[in-house]
Design a protein around this motif. Structure first.
Motif, PDB file in Angstrom:
ATOM      1  N   LEU A   3       0.835  -1.201   0.000  1.00 59.04           N
ATOM      2  CA  LEU A   3       0.000   0.000   0.000  1.00 59.04           C
ATOM      3  C   LEU A   3       0.871   1.254   0.000  1.00 59.04           C
ATOM      4  O   LEU A   3       0.579   2.219  -0.710  1.00 59.04           O
ATOM      5  CB  LEU A   3      -0.924  -0.007   1.223  1.00 59.04           C
ATOM      6  N   ALA A  39      -6.638  -1.121  -3.441  1.00 56.81           N
ATOM      7  CA  ALA A  39      -6.390  -0.508  -2.129  1.00 56.81           C
ATOM      8  C   ALA A  39      -7.270  -1.152  -1.057  1.00 56.81           C
ATOM      9  O   ALA A  39      -6.806  -1.409   0.058  1.00 56.81           O
ATOM     10  CB  ALA A  39      -6.656   0.989  -2.198  1.00 56.81           C
ATOM     11  N   TYR A  46      -8.982   5.579   1.450  1.00 57.69           N
ATOM     12  CA  TYR A  46      -8.380   5.720   0.135  1.00 57.69           C
ATOM     13  C   TYR A  46      -8.739   7.050  -0.505  1.00 57.69           C
ATOM     14  O   TYR A  46      -7.920   7.670  -1.177  1.00 57.69           O
ATOM     15  CB  TYR A  46      -8.797   4.557  -0.760  1.00 57.69           C
TER      16      TYR A  46
END
Length: 215
Positions: free
Chosen positions: A94, A142, A164
């Motif tokens: 990430l 994500a 996100y």
């Protein structure tokens, strides 16, 4: 008389197609002028092709802009695919993904505004195409990483969608308005050092928060 070269002569590099030349010209002019509002006549002139070819290849300016956005977005998606294939913890994937978002907008300085215009002002078909081609895959990736990180205890159990959205806003904001950078912060043009320091600041803030550690 010059001696004859041995072996076969090297072929000249293949010139990009007129379609590719138009895309390259559009991206170059938008990057140089820091705006997506570039006349088709100037794009065709930079590409050294007839402006009528815009309609032939793309159906008009919206089609050209959509094709340019998809070409550049495909580069980012390819990098994301390579990242996801690595044997890394979800939190590290990430982190690298968010750094990649900033790097993509730095590499294509017009892309942030181009995507925004296509999603906001273009036909519903163009907006839907951009969403399905680019935005949805990023969001799903994500979310997957957030959920995996929550399971292994490396990521707090935050709402993945809202996180996100906040993270992308941070990644994109420096590219949103060049005039603010210039007149408020004294940054005429983003360079790689600024991009790197911005990436470090964004990632540090997202990963650790902005409050100082209490002794």
């Amino acid at each position: 008389m010059e001696p004859q070269a041995k072996g076969k002569a090297k072929a000249a590099p293949e010139r990009p197609s007129a379609r590719g030349q138009l895309l390259d010209a559009a991206g170059a002019l938008m990057g140089e002028r820091q705006t997506i509002d570039v006349p088709l006549s100037e794009i065709a002139a930079r590409a050294e092709v007839n402006v009528a070819l815009v309609s032939y290849y793309f159906g008009g300016k919206e089609g050209l802009l959509l094709a340019l956005a998809k070409r550049d977005a495909a580069t980012a998606l390819d990098e994301l695919d390579r990242l996801m294939s690595l044997d890394l913890p979800p939190a590290e994937k990430l982190r690298r993904h968010l750094a990649g978002v900033i790097r993509t907008f730095f590499r294509f300085p017009y892309l942030y505004r181009l995507l925004g215009a296509l999603m906001r002002d273009a036909s519903s078909d163009a907006a839907r195409e951009i969403a399905e081609f680019f935005v949805v895959p990023l969001t799903l990736t994500a979310k997957e990483l957030m959920e995996e990180g929550a399971k292994d205890g490396t990521i707090r159990p935050l709402d993945p969608t809202l996180f996100y959205l906040a993270a992308l806003g941070a990644c994109e904001h420096i590219f949103a308005n060049p005039a603010i950078l210039k007149h408020v912060h004294g940054i005429d043009r983003l360079d790689d050092d600024t991009r790197r320091r911005y990436t470090e600041t964004v990632l540090d803030t997202l990963m650790h928060g902005y409050l100082a550690k209490q002794v």
